[in-house]
Write a protein that holds these residues in place. Sequence first.
Motif, short mmCIF file in Angstrom:
data_model
loop_
_atom_site.label_atom_id
_atom_site.label_comp_id
_atom_site.label_asym_id
_atom_site.label_seq_id
_atom_site.Cartn_x
_atom_site.Cartn_y
_atom_site.Cartn_z
N GLY A 138 0.82 -1.20 0.00
CA GLY A 138 0.00 0.00 0.00
C GLY A 138 0.86 1.25 0.00
O GLY A 138 2.10 1.18 -0.01
N ASP A 166 -3.93 11.53 3.53
CA ASP A 166 -5.27 11.00 3.38
C ASP A 166 -5.76 10.52 4.74
O ASP A 166 -5.04 10.58 5.74
CB ASP A 166 -5.33 9.91 2.31
CG ASP A 166 -4.53 8.66 2.66
OD1 ASP A 166 -4.26 8.44 3.86
OD2 ASP A 166 -4.18 7.91 1.75
N TYR A 168 -6.01 7.91 6.14
CA TYR A 168 -5.31 6.81 6.78
C TYR A 168 -4.06 7.28 7.54
O TYR A 168 -3.43 6.49 8.24
CB TYR A 168 -4.94 5.75 5.74
CG TYR A 168 -6.16 5.20 5.04
CD1 TYR A 168 -6.96 4.25 5.65
CD2 TYR A 168 -6.53 5.67 3.79
CE1 TYR A 168 -8.09 3.75 5.02
CE2 TYR A 168 -7.66 5.19 3.15
CZ TYR A 168 -8.43 4.23 3.77
OH TYR A 168 -9.57 3.76 3.16
N SER A 173 -2.44 2.62 2.61
CA SER A 173 -3.74 2.35 2.01
C SER A 173 -3.55 1.51 0.75
O SER A 173 -2.67 1.77 -0.06
CB SER A 173 -4.44 3.66 1.65
OG SER A 173 -5.55 3.42 0.80
N ARG A 175 -5.88 1.24 -1.55
CA ARG A 175 -6.83 1.67 -2.58
C ARG A 175 -6.12 1.80 -3.93
O ARG A 175 -4.93 2.07 -4.00
CB ARG A 175 -7.49 2.99 -2.19
CG ARG A 175 -6.58 4.20 -2.24
CD ARG A 175 -7.40 5.46 -1.93
NE ARG A 175 -6.64 6.68 -2.11
CZ ARG A 175 -5.90 7.24 -1.17
NH1 ARG A 175 -5.79 6.67 0.02
NH2 ARG A 175 -5.25 8.36 -1.40
N ASP A 182 -12.44 4.08 -2.05
CA ASP A 182 -11.89 2.75 -1.81
C ASP A 182 -12.78 1.67 -2.41
O ASP A 182 -13.90 1.93 -2.81
CB ASP A 182 -11.78 2.50 -0.30
CG ASP A 182 -10.65 3.28 0.32
OD1 ASP A 182 -9.77 3.73 -0.43
OD2 ASP A 182 -10.65 3.43 1.55
N VAL A 188 -12.52 8.88 -0.45
CA VAL A 188 -11.15 9.27 -0.13
C VAL A 188 -11.11 10.77 0.11
O VAL A 188 -11.65 11.55 -0.67
CB VAL A 188 -10.19 8.89 -1.27
CG1 VAL A 188 -8.82 9.51 -1.05
CG2 VAL A 188 -10.08 7.38 -1.39
#
Length: 332
Positions: A138, A166, A168, A173, A175, A182, A188
């Motif tokens: 990620g 972001d 997270y 992440s 994504r 996501d 997002v």
Amino acid sequence: MTKIIILFVLFYSFSAHSLASFEEIKNKVYQDKLTYLPQHAGVDVWDVVSSLIGSENDPNAHGLILRSRITMVDVSDERVPEPKWLHPRGACASVQWLIDEESSATGLFAKGTDVRGIVRVSSGTSDSEYINSTDFSGRIMGMAIKLFPSASPSENVLSRNMITLDQYGFEKSQRKHTFWEDDNKTPVYFTNVAPAKSLLGKFLSSFFDRFDNPNWTRPLYQVAKAKIGGGDFSQFVAPYEIRFQIKREKIKPDLKIYGDFRSELLDLENIEMDIILQSFDGRTQIEKRIGSLRFDKFVVTDYCDLTLHFHHNPIEDQWEKYTNYEAVKNID
């Protein structure tokens, strides 16, 4: 001797700082576009550990600490060209910052504000490619925003910077897309408030807490203070949290999967994000759209990755740590 050289460079860079215009910085960002994606290595966990335990005679010891302290102090728009240890790979775009809704926030958050800026979207480490193979893959994605508080693109002013991750934060992440939702359909967004959740994320966050605490929130007071044309308001109201979320109609939902997020950004056109005033105090959630961030084409350039600098504002009540640059000079 190493400390003497470092301090001389710091003194020269701070004393030689001069204001720049949006036009000047934009021209440098967009010149000499690269036809390949540079593979800057960035920082790893060992760099953090060695910064904590390294010998003072080791030229690499305290390297990340020193760089981080400089970032908190140096308000220049440019730095000595070299790969960034944090967020080493990125793409830049010029933007229009437009506030069209009323709120009690001041400065560049006030209704009617229409200024230009530069955005850099980057990966926190050298993991810039989408790899859906392990639970540890990620990307840590961030977006830095540099605004020029002027009605004229050629006027030299002190830029105001916002640093976001972001939602997270320090977590990776998985994504597929930079701005899109996501796989679980969670929208997002990028925010200046992103607390760590995992053990590794908390370790990294605690390392940066030595500069100001908590480090997972990046304050917005410099943006709320800014007067158009330069200078500061003595009385101002700054949001605690601002979020940036893509306008869904501006990106096709059937985007193809890219390996590197920079390839995806280079393909995007006419994208726009909502500027959302999320909270004034961190407790009451407002979630009010107050404006738009409109992007021009993204580019990948050496200037974007190596030279362009985004000053990180210290938490306001901890600014005294940086008076006379003592926090930079006292490496230990």
